[in-house]
Design a protein around this motif. Sequence first.
Motif, PDB file in Angstrom:
ATOM      1  N   LEU A 134     -11.862  22.201  30.847  1.00 56.64           N
ATOM      2  CA  LEU A 134     -12.776  21.518  31.756  1.00 56.64           C
ATOM      3  C   LEU A 134     -14.065  21.129  31.035  1.00 56.64           C
ATOM      4  O   LEU A 134     -14.574  20.026  31.203  1.00 56.64           O
ATOM      5  CB  LEU A 134     -13.081  22.410  32.962  1.00 56.64           C
ATOM      6  CG  LEU A 134     -14.025  21.833  34.012  1.00 56.64           C
ATOM      7  CD1 LEU A 134     -13.489  20.529  34.580  1.00 56.64           C
ATOM      8  CD2 LEU A 134     -14.240  22.848  35.124  1.00 56.64           C
ATOM      9  N   PHE A 135     -14.571  22.018  30.207  1.00 60.55           N
ATOM     10  CA  PHE A 135     -15.784  21.729  29.446  1.00 60.55           C
ATOM     11  C   PHE A 135     -15.561  20.546  28.496  1.00 60.55           C
ATOM     12  O   PHE A 135     -16.408  19.668  28.381  1.00 60.55           O
ATOM     13  CB  PHE A 135     -16.223  22.970  28.661  1.00 60.55           C
ATOM     14  CG  PHE A 135     -17.481  22.747  27.880  1.00 60.55           C
ATOM     15  CD1 PHE A 135     -18.712  22.927  28.471  1.00 60.55           C
ATOM     16  CD2 PHE A 135     -17.436  22.343  26.558  1.00 60.55           C
ATOM     17  CE1 PHE A 135     -19.890  22.715  27.761  1.00 60.55           C
ATOM     18  CE2 PHE A 135     -18.590  22.124  25.839  1.00 60.55           C
ATOM     19  CZ  PHE A 135     -19.826  22.313  26.437  1.00 60.55           C
ATOM     20  N   LEU A 136     -14.412  20.528  27.833  1.00 66.23           N
ATOM     21  CA  LEU A 136     -14.090  19.430  26.912  1.00 66.23           C
ATOM     22  C   LEU A 136     -14.095  18.101  27.652  1.00 66.23           C
ATOM     23  O   LEU A 136     -14.675  17.118  27.188  1.00 66.23           O
ATOM     24  CB  LEU A 136     -12.734  19.674  26.256  1.00 66.23           C
ATOM     25  CG  LEU A 136     -12.210  18.561  25.356  1.00 66.23           C
ATOM     26  CD1 LEU A 136     -13.119  18.335  24.162  1.00 66.23           C
ATOM     27  CD2 LEU A 136     -10.794  18.890  24.893  1.00 66.23           C
ATOM     28  N   ARG A 137     -13.477  18.064  28.811  1.00 65.16           N
ATOM     29  CA  ARG A 137     -13.424  16.824  29.593  1.00 65.16           C
ATOM     30  C   ARG A 137     -14.815  16.404  30.036  1.00 65.16           C
ATOM     31  O   ARG A 137     -15.156  15.220  30.018  1.00 65.16           O
ATOM     32  CB  ARG A 137     -12.505  17.013  30.802  1.00 65.16           C
ATOM     33  CG  ARG A 137     -12.165  15.749  31.507  1.00 65.16           C
ATOM     34  CD  ARG A 137     -11.297  14.884  30.627  1.00 65.16           C
ATOM     35  NE  ARG A 137     -11.784  13.530  30.710  1.00 65.16           N
ATOM     36  CZ  ARG A 137     -11.404  12.548  29.938  1.00 65.16           C
ATOM     37  NH1 ARG A 137     -10.525  12.730  28.996  1.00 65.16           N
ATOM     38  NH2 ARG A 137     -11.893  11.351  30.082  1.00 65.16           N
ATOM     39  N   ASN A 138     -15.650  17.362  30.435  1.00 70.07           N
ATOM     40  CA  ASN A 138     -17.021  17.036  30.826  1.00 70.07           C
ATOM     41  C   ASN A 138     -17.815  16.462  29.652  1.00 70.07           C
ATOM     42  O   ASN A 138     -18.605  15.534  29.818  1.00 70.07           O
ATOM     43  CB  ASN A 138     -17.737  18.259  31.405  1.00 70.07           C
ATOM     44  CG  ASN A 138     -17.357  18.525  32.846  1.00 70.07           C
ATOM     45  OD1 ASN A 138     -17.003  17.615  33.575  1.00 70.07           O
ATOM     46  ND2 ASN A 138     -17.438  19.779  33.256  1.00 70.07           N
ATOM     47  N   ALA A 139     -17.612  17.015  28.460  1.00 73.41           N
ATOM     48  CA  ALA A 139     -18.306  16.481  27.281  1.00 73.41           C
ATOM     49  C   ALA A 139     -17.924  15.024  27.057  1.00 73.41           C
ATOM     50  O   ALA A 139     -18.793  14.158  26.883  1.00 73.41           O
ATOM     51  CB  ALA A 139     -17.990  17.329  26.054  1.00 73.41           C
ATOM     52  N   VAL A 140     -16.645  14.748  27.060  1.00 80.08           N
ATOM     53  CA  VAL A 140     -16.175  13.365  26.862  1.00 80.08           C
ATOM     54  C   VAL A 140     -16.713  12.465  27.971  1.00 80.08           C
ATOM     55  O   VAL A 140     -17.206  11.366  27.701  1.00 80.08           O
ATOM     56  CB  VAL A 140     -14.632  13.318  26.794  1.00 80.08           C
ATOM     57  CG1 VAL A 140     -14.125  11.880  26.823  1.00 80.08           C
ATOM     58  CG2 VAL A 140     -14.135  14.045  25.551  1.00 80.08           C
TER      59      VAL A 140
END
Length: 170
Positions: free
Chosen positions: A90-96
Motif C-alpha cells: 500500500l505504501f509503494l502504491r501511495n508513493a507512485v
Amino acid sequence: MDTQITGRVWVVGDSVTTDAMYPAFAMRLPVPEAARHVFYELRPGWTDQVRPGDIVIAGRNFGLGSSRPVAALFRELGVAALVAEEFNSLFLRNAVNHGLPALTVPGVTAAFADGDTAHLDFAHGWIENPATGTRLQGGALPALVLDILAAGGILPKLAREGYVPLPAAP
C-alpha cells in the motif's frame, strides 16, 4: 523524464511504519508543517538536515501500517526517491500515486550509510554507491509507473488525459 537520480543518502531500518514517519498529531497540520515532523521519533531533527534531492534507503517492509499519505510529506521535503529492500504494498502504491519514485533493491541497506552518495536509475532498476563501486540490481519500474511519475502523480496524469478536472491553481 530523466530516470537517473544522484543524491545524498539517509538509511533507516526494517519495518518502519507510517505512524513513525507521520505522527498522528501532525495529520491535522497543513502539509508544509506536517512535513517538519517526518521521522519525528525515529530520527529527531532529521527534517532540519534533509535537503532537496536526498534519497531515503530503507530495509524490509518499509511503510508498514496505515495508509497515511507520507509520500506527500517526502515530496514536500524534496526527497527525490525512496529505495527499500521491500516496500509495504500500500505504501509503494501511495508513493507512485504521489509521483515519488520508489525502487525495490534487495540488500541495499548493507551497501550504504548515512551521508553516502547514491546514483540510481529507476527505469533500469539499479542503484550504485560511487564511493565503493557497489552496484545492486533491483526491479525496473514498468512503463505505466514511469508515465505516472513523469506526470507528477496519478491525479496529474488522469487530468492530463482528460479523466478528471485539472486542479485549481493555488
